[in-house]
Design a protein around this motif. Sequence first.
Motif, PDB file in Angstrom:
ATOM      1  N   CYS A 263      34.425  45.413  39.845  1.00 42.95           N
ATOM      2  CA  CYS A 263      35.738  44.780  40.019  1.00 42.95           C
ATOM      3  C   CYS A 263      36.059  43.875  38.837  1.00 42.95           C
ATOM      4  N   PRO A 264      37.333  43.827  38.442  1.00 41.02           N
ATOM      5  CA  PRO A 264      37.730  42.811  37.473  1.00 41.02           C
ATOM      6  C   PRO A 264      37.619  41.429  38.127  1.00 41.02           C
ATOM      7  N   ASN A 265      37.658  40.396  37.345  1.00 46.46           N
ATOM      8  CA  ASN A 265      37.571  39.041  37.870  1.00 46.46           C
ATOM      9  C   ASN A 265      38.777  38.245  37.376  1.00 46.46           C
ATOM     10  N   PRO A 266      39.960  38.497  37.952  1.00 47.09           N
ATOM     11  CA  PRO A 266      41.168  37.838  37.454  1.00 47.09           C
ATOM     12  C   PRO A 266      41.192  36.342  37.791  1.00 47.09           C
ATOM     13  N   MET A 267      41.959  35.630  36.999  1.00 46.54           N
ATOM     14  CA  MET A 267      42.184  34.196  37.244  1.00 46.54           C
ATOM     15  C   MET A 267      43.055  34.056  38.490  1.00 46.54           C
ATOM     16  N   VAL A 268      42.813  33.005  39.265  1.00 44.35           N
ATOM     17  CA  VAL A 268      43.612  32.748  40.462  1.00 44.35           C
ATOM     18  C   VAL A 268      44.465  31.497  40.260  1.00 44.35           C
ATOM     19  N   GLN A 269      45.385  31.305  41.189  1.00 47.78           N
ATOM     20  CA  GLN A 269      46.306  30.171  41.159  1.00 47.78           C
ATOM     21  C   GLN A 269      45.516  28.855  41.171  1.00 47.78           C
ATOM     22  N   PRO A 270      45.676  28.035  40.132  1.00 51.38           N
ATOM     23  CA  PRO A 270      45.014  26.734  40.160  1.00 51.38           C
ATOM     24  C   PRO A 270      45.713  25.808  41.162  1.00 51.38           C
ATOM     25  N   ASN A 271      44.957  24.899  41.735  1.00 52.08           N
ATOM     26  CA  ASN A 271      45.504  23.916  42.679  1.00 52.08           C
ATOM     27  C   ASN A 271      46.303  24.557  43.809  1.00 52.08           C
ATOM     28  N   PHE A 272      45.805  25.687  44.321  1.00 53.54           N
ATOM     29  CA  PHE A 272      46.491  26.415  45.388  1.00 53.54           C
ATOM     30  C   PHE A 272      46.617  25.546  46.634  1.00 53.54           C
ATOM     31  N   ASN A 273      47.816  25.533  47.217  1.00 57.09           N
ATOM     32  CA  ASN A 273      48.102  24.742  48.407  1.00 57.09           C
ATOM     33  C   ASN A 273      48.371  25.690  49.574  1.00 57.09           C
TER      34      ASN A 273
ATOM     35  N   LYS B 242      54.120  42.187  38.080  1.00 56.65           N
ATOM     36  CA  LYS B 242      53.426  43.339  37.496  1.00 56.65           C
ATOM     37  C   LYS B 242      52.783  42.986  36.166  1.00 56.65           C
ATOM     38  N   GLU B 243      53.497  42.233  35.359  1.00 57.79           N
ATOM     39  CA  GLU B 243      52.962  41.844  34.051  1.00 57.79           C
ATOM     40  C   GLU B 243      51.686  41.022  34.221  1.00 57.79           C
ATOM     41  N   LEU B 244      51.676  40.124  35.170  1.00 55.52           N
ATOM     42  CA  LEU B 244      50.482  39.313  35.405  1.00 55.52           C
ATOM     43  C   LEU B 244      49.300  40.195  35.789  1.00 55.52           C
ATOM     44  N   LEU B 245      49.521  41.145  36.697  1.00 54.59           N
ATOM     45  CA  LEU B 245      48.442  42.050  37.100  1.00 54.59           C
ATOM     46  C   LEU B 245      47.918  42.853  35.914  1.00 54.59           C
ATOM     47  N   MET B 246      48.826  43.396  35.114  1.00 50.13           N
ATOM     48  CA  MET B 246      48.406  44.181  33.947  1.00 50.13           C
ATOM     49  C   MET B 246      47.630  43.324  32.952  1.00 50.13           C
ATOM     50  N   ASN B 247      48.084  42.080  32.744  1.00 46.88           N
ATOM     51  CA  ASN B 247      47.392  41.180  31.820  1.00 46.88           C
ATOM     52  C   ASN B 247      45.984  40.836  32.303  1.00 46.88           C
ATOM     53  N   GLU B 248      45.747  40.971  33.594  1.00 48.23           N
ATOM     54  CA  GLU B 248      44.418  40.722  34.159  1.00 48.23           C
ATOM     55  C   GLU B 248      43.565  41.993  34.189  1.00 48.23           C
ATOM     56  N   GLY B 249      44.083  43.070  33.598  1.00 46.82           N
ATOM     57  CA  GLY B 249      43.312  44.306  33.493  1.00 46.82           C
ATOM     58  C   GLY B 249      43.366  45.181  34.729  1.00 46.82           C
ATOM     59  N   ILE B 250      44.362  44.989  35.559  1.00 49.17           N
ATOM     60  CA  ILE B 250      44.492  45.771  36.788  1.00 49.17           C
ATOM     61  C   ILE B 250      45.452  46.926  36.535  1.00 49.17           C
TER      62      ILE B 250
ATOM     63  N   ILE C 266      28.970  51.127  41.805  1.00 49.84           N
ATOM     64  CA  ILE C 266      29.312  52.379  41.132  1.00 49.84           C
ATOM     65  C   ILE C 266      30.827  52.476  40.942  1.00 49.84           C
ATOM     66  N   PHE C 267      31.559  52.099  41.983  1.00 53.28           N
ATOM     67  CA  PHE C 267      33.014  52.054  41.900  1.00 53.28           C
ATOM     68  C   PHE C 267      33.508  50.903  42.755  1.00 53.28           C
ATOM     69  N   HIS C 268      34.798  50.641  42.670  1.00 54.26           N
ATOM     70  CA  HIS C 268      35.378  49.568  43.472  1.00 54.26           C
ATOM     71  C   HIS C 268      36.684  50.034  44.091  1.00 54.26           C
ATOM     72  N   ILE C 269      37.026  49.379  45.194  1.00 54.03           N
ATOM     73  CA  ILE C 269      38.266  49.646  45.916  1.00 54.03           C
ATOM     74  C   ILE C 269      39.184  48.454  45.674  1.00 54.03           C
ATOM     75  N   GLU C 270      40.390  48.737  45.183  1.00 55.53           N
ATOM     76  CA  GLU C 270      41.336  47.676  44.825  1.00 55.53           C
ATOM     77  C   GLU C 270      42.530  47.636  45.758  1.00 55.53           C
ATOM     78  N   PHE C 271      43.026  46.439  45.930  1.00 47.71           N
ATOM     79  CA  PHE C 271      44.289  46.194  46.617  1.00 47.71           C
ATOM     80  C   PHE C 271      45.080  45.229  45.752  1.00 47.71           C
TER      81      PHE C 271
END
Length: 183
Positions: free
Chosen positions: A25-35, A160-168, A136-141
């Motif tokens: 799995c990729p390891n994308p950045m998440v929302q900082p200071n999520f409320n 969409k741009e954010l997802l693509m920039n995270e390699g998804i 071996i593989f991963h399942i994405e949502f």
Amino acid sequence: MMSSLYLVFLLVPLVSAQTFRWGACPNPMVQPNFNVTNYLGRWFEIEKLPASFERGKCIEANYALRKDGTIQVLNSQFYENKFSTGEGTAVVHDPREAAKLGVSFSFISPYSPYWVLTTDYESLSVVYGCTDVLHIFHIEFAWILSRSRFPTAETVSSGKELLMNEGINLSMMTATVQTGCED
């Protein structure tokens, strides 16, 4: 090794209505200071990677805080001429990374990753989840959600741009029909 390959071949048909990719799995950045409190409420699904449990239209999710501190997840959709709902539970595993939630729709299933990559709490939320299978593989949502059934094209493009920039890989992403829905 042979038993692992055999298991993979048995699992492939189960994930055919999902998005799976080779490798970890990729390891994308998440929302900082999520409320979490600001995130609660109604979100409409605008676009998604295929998920076997979401085949209808008018798909939405409603999040509400429970007395025990967990989050009630109430998903709904219109499919095959009927309205259906599914109730689950979301939890914050680590308050230091509150945007990395886990969600489960059954007492017997483990919590699946539900990572909020970005949200402004008012118009856009981009969510990603990924599970490795035997490394071996991963399942994405992935979901682009909005507080409106019909967000602007710019809002969807930024998600969409954010997802693509995270390699998804979004080659399988589809729009969710939000017309003909009752509020």
